[in-house]
Design an enzyme around this catalytic site. Sequence first.
Site, PDB file in Angstrom:
ATOM      1  CG  ASP A 120      -2.180   0.873   0.935  1.00  0.00           C
ATOM      2  OD1 ASP A 120      -2.030   2.072   0.647  1.00  0.00           O
ATOM      3  OD2 ASP A 120      -3.290   0.318   0.996  1.00  0.00           O
ATOM      4  CG  ASP A 179       3.169   4.126  -8.023  1.00  0.00           C
ATOM      5  OD1 ASP A 179       2.180   3.446  -8.339  1.00  0.00           O
ATOM      6  OD2 ASP A 179       3.404   5.245  -8.523  1.00  0.00           O
ATOM      7  CG  ASN A 190      -7.853  -4.238  -3.409  1.00  0.00           C
ATOM      8  OD1 ASN A 190      -9.066  -4.346  -3.593  1.00  0.00           O
ATOM      9  ND2 ASN A 190      -7.339  -3.425  -2.484  1.00  0.00           N
ATOM     10  CE1 TYR A 225     -12.360   2.532  -9.749  1.00  0.00           C
ATOM     11  CE2 TYR A 225     -14.662   2.282 -10.367  1.00  0.00           C
ATOM     12  CZ  TYR A 225     -13.587   1.922  -9.571  1.00  0.00           C
ATOM     13  OH  TYR A 225     -13.748   0.966  -8.601  1.00  0.00           O
ATOM     14  CE  LYS A 273     -11.384  -0.778 -10.591  1.00  0.00           C
ATOM     15  NZ  LYS A 273     -10.382  -1.597  -9.886  1.00  0.00           N
ATOM     16  CB  THR A 285     -14.473   0.962   0.149  1.00  0.00           C
ATOM     17  OG1 THR A 285     -14.800   1.625  -1.089  1.00  0.00           O
ATOM     18  CG2 THR A 285     -14.784  -0.526   0.013  1.00  0.00           C
TER      19      THR A 285
END
Length: 298
Positions: A37, A72, A99, A170, A174, A204
Amino acid sequence: MGNLDGQVAVITGAGRGIGREHALLFAKEGAKVVVNDLGGASDGSGGDPTAAEQVVEEIRALGGEAVVNGDDVADWAGAERMIAQAVEAFGRVDVLVNNAGILRDKVIAQMSESDWDSVIRVHLKGHFAPLHFAAGHWRERSKAGEQVRASVINTSSTSGLHSNPGQANYGAAKSGIATLTEIAAKELSRYGVRVNAIAPAARTRLIAQTPTVDALMPAAAEGEFDPWDPANISPLVVALASPESSVTGRTFWVAGGTVKLYKSWSVESRVESDSRWEPSALTKEIERLAGGPAGQAG
């Protein structure tokens, strides 16, 4: 005995939300985990390793094994280091869970070049770069005569699969991830690698930015099952990562206790001519073929 005893998993974006739940459940199921992360904000800015460090501490408190990686995911050298760190720490990689992601929602007319580039970079390149180096790792093991049983779980979204307005960057990334999943499944099967994708629905940090989130994902009453808990997503990821699974090249929607299988692009209907079409005739035919005026969404 856990479903993932002895497995080594690299999980990106594992400091918070769905990724954190993946890391914790993988550890509970016996996997050794590289918790990746960058620790940036929801739009990708900044960086702080604290969240990933806390997840590693939680795993170790449970008696599991884990290490922090702050690279990254979309940096080529960083992705290489991530996979190399897993090999150095635990001897190999068995599972890659892609993820990590960010959001910069705007309608197309207002979206800046940096809004587009940043989201495409983190999601699409950020899936491909770790996958590239993991694939090389598995290829070398396979060429050395080892019987590899590895898996990749990518993260798509209904924003791409159902084309959500206001998320061109996005959604495009995806949707691309779902296609990347199918291609990778075909390419990597020769090395003993399965590749699948999930399209999760959960409450989230990223989703919290949506103005209608409280109406779409209401909080459960105390003591009741919360269908929007991010922890509900992780059992499917563990199941797909299990060495006992044979599923590959598929994309699943998951929320609460529900899992749905998506069908890939397929031909719905057609028109044909024995010669080259005249544009005026074809205009009428494609309206009929699409079930409405040309350009109207079905």
